[in-house]
Design an enzyme around this catalytic site. Sequence first.
Site, PDB file in Angstrom:
ATOM      1  CG  ASP A  75      22.796  -6.655 -18.714  1.00 44.86           C
ATOM      2  OD1 ASP A  75      23.239  -7.580 -17.982  1.00 44.86           O
ATOM      3  OD2 ASP A  75      23.433  -5.607 -18.915  1.00 44.86           O
ATOM      4  CD1 TRP A  76      23.186 -11.940 -14.164  1.00 51.26           C
ATOM      5  CD2 TRP A  76      22.923 -11.791 -16.378  1.00 51.26           C
ATOM      6  NE1 TRP A  76      23.596 -13.131 -14.728  1.00 51.26           N
ATOM      7  CE2 TRP A  76      23.443 -13.066 -16.071  1.00 51.26           C
ATOM      8  CE3 TRP A  76      22.660 -11.498 -17.718  1.00 51.26           C
ATOM      9  CZ2 TRP A  76      23.729 -14.029 -17.047  1.00 51.26           C
ATOM     10  CZ3 TRP A  76      22.942 -12.446 -18.694  1.00 51.26           C
ATOM     11  CH2 TRP A  76      23.460 -13.690 -18.348  1.00 51.26           C
TER      12      TRP A  76
END
Length: 739
Positions: free
Chosen positions: A289-290
């Site tokens: 995830d970012w």
Amino acid sequence: MKISLPWRQSLTALAILTSISVASPAQSPRHKPAEPAWAHAAWMNKSLSPDERADLVMKQLTLDQKIDLLHGQGMPGWGKAKANAYLGNGGAGFVLGIPELGIPFIQMSDAAYGVRSSAMNGRYSTALPSNLGAAASWDTESACEYGALIGRELRAQGYNMTLGGGVNITREPRNGRTFEYQGEDPILAGTLVGNRIKCEQAQHVIGDIKHFAVNDQESGRNEVDSIIDKRSLRETDLLAFEIGISVGDPAAVMCSYNAINGDYACENHYTLTDVLRNDWHFKGFVLSDWGGTHSVLKASKAGLDNEQPEENFYGDTYKKAVQDGKISEAELNEHVHRILRSEFAAGLVDDPIRKSVVDVEAGFETAQRIEEHSIVLLKNSSNLLPLDKDSIKSIAIIGDHADMGMISGGGSAQVDPPGGYNPVWLSHVWFPTSPLKSIIAKAPTAKVLFDSGADTASAAALAKQSDVAIVFVNQWTSEGEDLKSLSLPNNQDALISAVAAANPKTVVVLETGTAVTMPWLDQVGAVTEAWYSGSKGAQAVANVLFGDVNPSAKLPMTFPRSEADLPHPTVVQPPPGAQGPSPVMHNEDAKATFSVTYSEGLKVGYKWYDAEKKPVLFPFGFGLSYTTFTYSDLQVTPGSSTSVSFKITNSGSRAGTEIAEVYAALPAVTNEPPKRLVGWSKVKLAPGESKTVSVAIDPKYLSVFDVAADQWKLTPGGYTFMVGGSSQDLPLTKAISIN
Ligand code: BGC
């Protein structure tokens, strides 16, 4: 790692790969561009497997080219924004390709309920009903249409990878992202997300399932350690992923921000390798995830293949670790292989993206049809609904924006409405699907008047002078923050009470991202849950209110009576201001700083209320129809998959569709919650018609995860099967013994 291709060469190569027409003075329309050298390379042989093709490409790669595949290049507004502006497509992230070998850039976009950021990019996307809303259809065909539409629109907009596919189960209904997921039951959620992914990926985009795993709250999501015992983990949160992956075969899994039992999800060997690769045989790649990557050595060993959206760990630092011998060539190659094989497997290489125009009308049709299958009729006293357009003389339409639009869910899931405006992060976005106009169109001879509800007394006065009052209420939710409570915000409970006091023929239409409490429930005549209803929500709602569509949806999550009835996990040491996302930690030694222990374990959703004997407002699986159904003749035949058959009859006077639900109670020695959903069937019936339905039950759905043996086991003993129209309305019961 710097971008390894000169800019101009990259751009030309990208243009070839994505077939974007770049006008060149040297090319006349009749002049066909020369075939690239790689067109006849060994790895372009489609009869080879994706793994064989990936291996052939890998033989050609330098270390720098391999490292390029392991990380993103920033996103608009974050990190290497400049690189992204030149090469990215405006999405959340991208990975460089190897254009000279025919390997395209991976262009990623968020696409939970439609393609994100279209307005910002000068494009257009269909907004489908929220993922949770669509889950209320319990419909694998709708899930497939949902995925196919998003896949088509991604490609039309120049993307070849989706970041949709959220399937975190609803362990805590106040989670701000509940609308992005598929409800509280792992079997329902996993089956639906799997069908969505299967059909999305069939459009030749890389499919994704996320957020792996136990990312069940937004509060402190970067610091929280989700603590859960292994059996519960496997039978709840992970089971939804297991089923989703087995049905949908996504090419990518996104690991989540939180830690799981002490290790960050993006460097968690148990989830990423022991379970995902070794047990489930997942062959695709894992991306973070970012900003969810926290290390090089640990993450690489644990099974993280690709860091997004930057290269804080998986760029130069990774390269150095390889050069210093801290990461072996074999380990590096494994990560690279997974990314390349996924590009072949999903069809990115053989069928490069071609930008085109989104089919707006087809999108409207699909969005409306799915919403019509997703609206849940929760209450209908004295058959107030459906409304009879010929006898109603006056209708009051009340509620915030009910003259103009319906609300949508925020965060990275946000789809932009048409009209080219560019919503800022976490603003409330209303889609131009007007309840007022849709209802006027349904009842052209009635007097239909609107009141925003801002002044309760004025709304009540309008309701009093109308035959019927329809109140549209909303609860906005988003990534990045959890709800403080399940009450409708902005005084809307008081508004409904006042309107219902003035006119008991009050219909409430809920536009919500999760469950809400309903202190006014006894006062109103009817309630429908329309969720975040998408581009054509108002038309779908009007079709249900006036009976052109007979509602058939069932709740994919419990609506509790109050927050006090929810499970209360143990929270240890929340950092000050844990609400909402905090700065991303770029530190090899980052650790989660507080923990949430999910002590309710297996008892998620209805399993909690059943076990704790807590009454609920509306149970899981509940939903009314304008007709009635009766159940009879239950037969249960054990076998390699147990077969449950029963008769279902439409005992009313309208055609309708019933979602018939099958639950099982496991032998007492298993210590499972009282029952679990094990199957369902959607049955369409004419008035008076009967059908015999047979549901085959996957043995895993009757099994328990045996931690000592590290596998699923079917326990010999007595099983009770229950069939009916909701988790609390199960008229048919049969006990059998399975050995
Ligand atoms: C979200 C992901 C999303 C990513 C890219 C993150 O903040 O958690 O779901 O795909 O951003 O926008």
